[in-house]
Scaffold this active site. Sequence first.
Site, mmCIF file in Angstrom:
data_model
loop_
_atom_site.group_PDB
_atom_site.id
_atom_site.type_symbol
_atom_site.label_atom_id
_atom_site.label_comp_id
_atom_site.label_asym_id
_atom_site.label_seq_id
_atom_site.Cartn_x
_atom_site.Cartn_y
_atom_site.Cartn_z
ATOM 1 N N VAL A 10 25.014 89.131 37.007
ATOM 2 C CA VAL A 10 26.348 89.277 36.435
ATOM 3 C C VAL A 10 27.350 88.940 37.529
ATOM 4 O O VAL A 10 27.390 89.598 38.570
ATOM 5 C CB VAL A 10 26.588 90.710 35.918
ATOM 6 N N GLY A 12 30.891 88.783 39.282
ATOM 7 C CA GLY A 12 32.162 89.483 39.310
ATOM 8 C C GLY A 12 33.208 88.681 40.062
ATOM 9 O O GLY A 12 33.033 88.381 41.252
ATOM 10 N N TYR A 13 34.268 88.296 39.355
ATOM 11 C CA TYR A 13 35.393 87.628 40.011
ATOM 12 C C TYR A 13 36.703 88.360 39.707
ATOM 13 O O TYR A 13 37.747 88.033 40.256
ATOM 14 C CB TYR A 13 35.500 86.164 39.576
ATOM 15 N N GLY A 14 36.627 89.364 38.821
ATOM 16 C CA GLY A 14 37.795 90.163 38.442
ATOM 17 C C GLY A 14 37.446 91.635 38.514
ATOM 18 O O GLY A 14 36.959 92.116 39.540
ATOM 19 N N SER A 15 37.635 92.347 37.404
ATOM 20 C CA SER A 15 37.427 93.795 37.415
ATOM 21 C C SER A 15 35.979 94.192 37.678
ATOM 22 O O SER A 15 35.711 95.307 38.143
ATOM 23 C CB SER A 15 37.884 94.404 36.084
ATOM 24 N N GLU A 125 34.240 92.362 27.475
ATOM 25 C CA GLU A 125 34.908 91.073 27.664
ATOM 26 C C GLU A 125 35.278 90.408 26.339
ATOM 27 O O GLU A 125 35.439 89.192 26.266
ATOM 28 C CB GLU A 125 34.002 90.134 28.469
#
Length: 228
Positions: A10, A12-15, A125
């Site tokens: 998974v 993660g580039y944001g929250s 999302e």
Amino acid sequence: MTQDQKGMYVIGYGSLIFKPPPHASFRISGHLINVIRRFWQSSIDHRGTPSNPGRVVTLITKEQLQNDRFFHNDLHVYEFKNYKIQDVDLKISDLKSQDLKVFGCAYYIEPQHVQEVNDYLDIREQNGYELSKIKFYINKKDENFGKVPLSDIKKDEFGEYIESFIYIGGLELESFIGPEAIEETAAIIKSNVGPSGKNSEYLIKLNDAIKELGYIDYYLEDLIKLIQ
């Protein structure tokens, strides 16, 4: 989002960087190429409301940037080269994939938890994000590098990577609001609140989490200055 009976990564580039998915066995840092991170995704269910949408991050690819329908040819790029930040003024038409980098992390989910995490992410999302496949270039100096199964590691001219599904806001969707001036974005982030809390909290936590990974995103840093 499935990978048969295999484990899953998974991105993660944001929250997801500061609020990980459940059942993550380990996290490894790294980067994406050919994309930029921008607060150009509206949020009506987390950091805003339908009447006052907030802003959350999405990724814009080089090919999307070169689509005249959305962007003009002048671009101010915040990007890394050799782990040093540089502000680069380029024409969008001149961009190469390696000119654009977004730093973040990847979580490994073991096979027995893949379906549960898939279901969780599909709900988390659901507001304006689409599923895409992407290469995540792993940081070989990360303490968890040795935990990545060798069978999952691939290599191209840009380095070693793992391949993963990722949620990105689609430009054709109503929730995509970019391009937007950074001053306007900051004003919205500063004032908005949603079911998940203050929009400014999202920005601050994201910026802090990226710095904890050992990187600096000057776009986020500039937004932080504008909301103070």
